[in-house]
Each structure stands twice: as C-alpha cells, then as structure tokens.
Design an enzyme around this catalytic site. Structure first.
Site, PDB file in Angstrom:
ATOM      1  N   GLY A  95       0.822  -1.201   0.000  1.00  9.49           N
ATOM      2  CA  GLY A  95       0.000   0.000   0.000  1.00  9.49           C
ATOM      3  C   GLY A  95       0.859   1.254   0.000  1.00  9.49           C
ATOM      4  N   GLY A 105       2.415   2.001   3.487  1.00  9.51           N
ATOM      5  CA  GLY A 105       3.441   1.012   3.813  1.00  9.51           C
ATOM      6  C   GLY A 105       4.718   1.233   3.027  1.00  9.51           C
ATOM      7  N   HIS A 111      -9.090   9.256  17.118  1.00  6.20           N
ATOM      8  CA  HIS A 111      -8.558   9.742  15.839  1.00  6.20           C
ATOM      9  C   HIS A 111      -9.755   9.844  14.910  1.00  6.20           C
ATOM     10  CE1 HIS A 111      -6.243  10.372  12.279  1.00  6.20           C
ATOM     11  NE2 HIS A 111      -6.506   9.176  11.770  1.00  6.20           N
TER      12      HIS A 111
END
Length: 317
Positions: free
Chosen positions: A11, A14, A178
């Site tokens: 990804g 990542g 978050h």
C-alpha cells in the site's frame, strides 16, 4: 540493531513508511509483507528501495514475503494492512471489515513474534488497536496505534503558522478518538514555553476553525489526491525512531488506558504516552473540566464501537 516488519507493504503508506524508516540508524533489517499474489510487486518495491539505499549510503538487509511467519524475530511490526478509506467514507464504516483482517493478523503475530512491539496504523486505529491487543495476546505495553499523533502535528503546524514561529516552538496535543470526537488540549499548549493563553494574540486565535481543519484534513487529502501518504509515513517513522532509540519521549498515541486520566479507562484511545524499547506507557495527566467532558464522550464513543466490533468478531469466528 533492530528488525522492522511492515505488513501491508504494497500500500502507499506502507511503501513510503519503508522509505522513511530506512533513515533510522537503529534499523539493520526490514521485511516487507504483502498478500499472496503480490510477489512481483513486492520484489519491485525491494529493488527500488535498494537503489534508494545505495544512493543514500544505507546498509539495511531488505527482504519481502507473503508469509507472516517470516516476521519472526522482529522488534517492531507495523500493521498498515486493511481496506483503505474511500472518499466520503467515515473511519468507523471500515471497522468490522478491517477488524476481521487485524484479528487474524494479530493472532499470527502473537504466535511468531511474541516479544515484538505491534504498531497499528490500520483505521479506525483506536478500534483496531483494541482488536490487535486482544487477539495477539500481548501485554498492553506491546500494542499501540498511530492514534492522534498526526492530528497533534497537524494542529502544531497550524498554530505555528498563526503565531509566525518555528514549528519546534509549539507544543500541543490532541487526545481521544482519531476522528470526529478528538479533544484538543489548549490548557497544555505552549509556545516557546509560554502557555498559549498568556499570549495577547491568543484572543484572536481561530481555535474552532483549526480543529475543524484537523478533523477534516485526512478526508480533504483523500478527496484531492486519493490517499494520505507523506504525513502518516513520516509520523510512523518518528514513532519507530522514538522506540528503537529508547528515547522516552512523550507522544500522543492510541494505547490501552485503565484510570490514568481522571479515572477514565478500559479502552484503547489517543493519550500522551512514554515510548521506549520496552513499549508504550500512558502518562497520568489532569485536564480542565471541559476537556474531561470531551474526553469522556470520546471514550464512550470508541468503547461502544469497540464492543460492537468485538461482539461481531466473536460471532463471525
């Protein structure tokens, strides 16, 4: 020297995290883990990163795998695996779908790397941190999430811009979810060591506008360019550096709390915590009354979602 494993390495977050983490001098080896069928992509990532290492004079053993067992011996395992948030999608909409992935992954990590520190990035990060903690079987100090660390940095940048000071002069925190119910700690915000409310220009500070900007920052970036990459990638590297360097810095991450903040606890959520090679340790703090109210509401929201996700997971497994 340390081994760092990145799950979900194919990804965008990542891949960029691998690049930023490679600058950390304490890292001696890095493993990129992706889904079966992505071997060619992983191989390409490793070759590309290796070229970058050569250009920068970095000597890190880099490898890739589609087997979680190869994470054995890791000091830190960073989990970015999961379904990414789509434009207009709330983080909570992702919860159950990603929880199934995280639960299986955490169980595998618990078996192959029982001494590792597990760092969750997958959203919704507070809920995923709780899922990872339960299914890994780890101690609370071994599992934490990116939490409101990046949110705090976003607010820090906005405050520095408003007061026209270097960003390093600003110290501030956002705690709680978050997400929508995040809580800014204006009571502990300082500029150059001076409490922000003691500055004459504080009266004109567009505080609510700033918090609204922070709350919607991720969605705005996703809308405009498809995904958030650089901010999360750098924030991940900062936390990895703090742990591997045994720095004992206090940063705001998603961690399991019991009664550290006004006897509120029993949930994984964004709080100030001390980070070192042994893991993550929430710091007891006292808040102003309005901040306690906001934090309690945020905890209640995350606890309900976490309980609902855990119940559905148990039924599905």
């Amino acid at each position: 020297m340390a081994k760092v494993t990145i799950l979900g390495a194919t990804g965008n977050v990542g891949m960029f995290a691998a690049h930023t983490i490679s600058e950390i001098p304490h890292v001696s080896s890095m493993l990129l883990v992706g889904r079966p069928g992505r071997e060619d992509f992983l191989s390409g990532c490793c070759r590309d990163l290796s070229d970058s290492f050569a250009a920068r004079g970095i000597d890190i053993r880099l490898s890739y795998s589609t087997r979680l067992d190869d994470a054995e011996g890791s000091d830190i395992i960073i989990c970015t695996a999961g379904v990414p948030r789509r434009p207009g999608q709330d983080r909570i909409d992702l919860a159950f779908e990603n929880a199934k992935i995280v639960a299986d992954t955490a169980e595998g990590i618990g078996r192959c790397s029982p001494d590792a520190i597990l760092f969750m990035v997958t959203n919704p990060v507070d809920v995923m941190t709780a899922v990872a903690l339960k299914y890994s079987g780890f101690q609370p100090r071994q599992v934490f999430g990116l939490g409101t660390h990046l949110d705090s940095m976003r607010l820090k940048s906005l405050i520095a811009r408003y007061f026209r000071v270097h960003v390093s002069e600003v110290h501030t925190r956002i705690i709680g979810e978050h997400g929508e119910s995040m809580v800014p700690l204006w009571s502990s915000t300082t500029i150059g060591g001076i409490q922000i409310r003691n500055l004459p220009t504080f009266s004109g500070l567009p505080a609510q506008e700033m918090i609204d900007t922070v709350r919607t920052s991720g969605q705005a970036i996703i809308r405009d360019k498809g995904s958030t990459v650089y901010g999360p990638g750098e924030a991940i590297a900062t936390l990895v550096q703090t742990i591997l360097g045994d720095e004992n810095r206090i940063l705001t991450v998603s961690s399991y709390i019991t009664s550290e903040i006004h006897e509120i606890g029993g949930v994984c959520i964004g709080v100030p915590a001390r980070l070192n090679r042994n893991g993550v340790f929430p710091v007891p703090i006292r808040l102003e009354e309005n901040e306690v109210v906001g934090f309690r509401e945020s905890v209640q929201k995350i606890r309900k979602i976490t309980d609902d996700v855990m119940e559905r997971l148990e039924e599905a497994r």
